[in-house]
Design a protein around this motif. Structure first.
Motif, PDB file in Angstrom:
ATOM      1  N   ASP A 183      -9.596   1.944  -7.756  1.00  0.00           N
ATOM      2  CA  ASP A 183     -10.503   2.393  -6.793  1.00  0.00           C
ATOM      3  C   ASP A 183     -11.944   2.145  -6.891  1.00  0.00           C
ATOM      4  N   ASP A 184     -12.755   2.280  -5.639  1.00  0.00           N
ATOM      5  CA  ASP A 184     -14.536   2.180  -5.948  1.00  0.00           C
ATOM      6  C   ASP A 184     -14.932   1.392  -6.754  1.00  0.00           C
ATOM      7  N   GLU A 240     -13.136  -2.125   0.992  1.00  0.00           N
ATOM      8  CA  GLU A 240     -13.134  -0.867   1.469  1.00  0.00           C
ATOM      9  C   GLU A 240     -14.306  -0.960   2.540  1.00  0.00           C
TER      10      GLU A 240
HETATM   11 MG    MG Z   1     -11.984   4.018  -2.624  1.00  0.00          MG
END
Ligand code: MG
Ligand code: C2E
Ligand code: MG
Ligand code: MG
Length: 286
Positions: A183-184, A240
């Motif tokens: 994530d990220d 995202e």
């Molecule tokens: Mg994320």
């Protein structure tokens, strides 16, 4: 802890700081009760396959309305949950709930397996303190669903903290057929040597790179670099925070595999998400 360290110092009473920490403690107690009483819920945001415009899955995001009925943002309650250790029961709840909703969707789909996975966030703290693969295994067994229906989202910090532990948990998850997303991606300090060693399926390109990419060549260069890295490592990418068609087109041109963002849909409740998935079967989203 902070207080103990300050015992030999003169303490200045700061009403504002005291109020903030009171509020935090109040939220912590409320959150604890909400988890115990199963009053949290999940919102689902579609993950769109850029090439086909189809829904590949949904990210499952925790939602909490406090006792006054006010929605508290995860950016507020997740850090509280992490500091207080509540993140472990919260994370267990999220994995169990996601599996339960998937099983419910299959029932609503006339017993036919809904061809979409849920991507669930797991905190670095839970990775260290809990048996995440065991929690996933139990959830799959309890609800009778296949491991390929779940993806676990971890941040770079979860892996940096204890790479050997991360490797063994990821291997256990793979053995269950569950997938793993980072994530990220791009905001932490990933060690490329670890990244290569880890069985990660998807790099989620952080929203901060997508946000201004249309008029910022540096951002485009970063996205391009993450995309090449993913391709070399045999991983997929999800962008995202896709908010505009210009961003979606550019990401598509760069080879980005999946997109997530307000352009496609905001996070929604389970019923709306199932409808969204059904509609996407006859009409591509992008
Ligand atoms: Mg994320
Ligand atoms: P995340 O995992 O990176 O999730 C994506 C966040 O970006 C979500 O915020 C989502 O609503 C938001 N988002 C999606 N598309 C767009 C867009 O186009 N523009 C903008 N500005 N934002 C977009 P949300 O739901 O507020 O969650 C924030 C963070 O809280 C998550 O970031 C995740 O780190 C954490 N979180 C949420 N639910 C859970 C959970 O069940 N467990 C854990 N450990 N963390 C969670
Ligand atoms: Mg996430
Ligand atoms: Mg993010």
């Amino acid at each position: 802890l902070k207080r103990a360290k300050q015992t030999d110092r003169i303490e200045i009473y700061e009403p504002e700081a005291a109020m903030l920490s009171d509020n935090r403690f109040g939220l912590e107690t409320e959150l604890r009760n909400a988890i115990e009483e199963d009053r949290l819920h999940l919102a689902f945001q579609p993950l769109i396959e850029m090439a086909s415009g189809r829904v590949a899955g949904f990210e499952a995001l925790a939602r909490w309305d406090n006792s006054s009925g006010v929605a508290v943002s995860p950016t507020e309650f997740i850090p509280i949950a992490e500091d207080s250790g509540l993140i472990v029961p919260l994370g267990q709840w999220a994995i169990g709930k996601a599996a339960a909703v998937l099983a419910d969707w299959d029932r609503q789909n006339g017993g036919q397996v809904v061809n979409a996975y849920f991507s669930v966030n797991v905190s670095a703290i839970q990775l260290v303190r809990d048996d995440v693969a065991g929690v996933v295994r139990q959830a799959l067994q309890k609800h009778g669903i296949g491991g390929e229906r779940l993806m676990i989202e971890l941040t770079e910090s979860a892996i940096i903290g204890d790479p050997d532990l991360a490797l063994s948990v990821l291997r256990e998850l793979k053995a269950l057929d569950a997938r793993v997303a980072m994530d990220d991606f791009g905001t932490g300090y990933s060690n490329l040597a670890y990244l290569q060693r880890l069985p990660i399926d998807v790099l989620k390109i952080d929203r901060s790179f997508v946000e201004h990419m249309v008029d910022d060549r540096d951002k485009v260069a970063i996205v391009r670099t993450i995309q090449s890295l993913a391709e070399v490592l045999g991983m997929k990418t999800t962008a995202e925070g896709v908010e505009t068609t210009d961003q979606a087109r550019l990401l598509s041109a760069l080879g980005c595999d999946f997109g997530q963002g307000y352009l496609f849909a905001r996070p929604m409740d389970g019923k709306a998400a199932l409808d969204y998935w059904r509609q996407s079967l006859t009409r591509p989203i992008f």
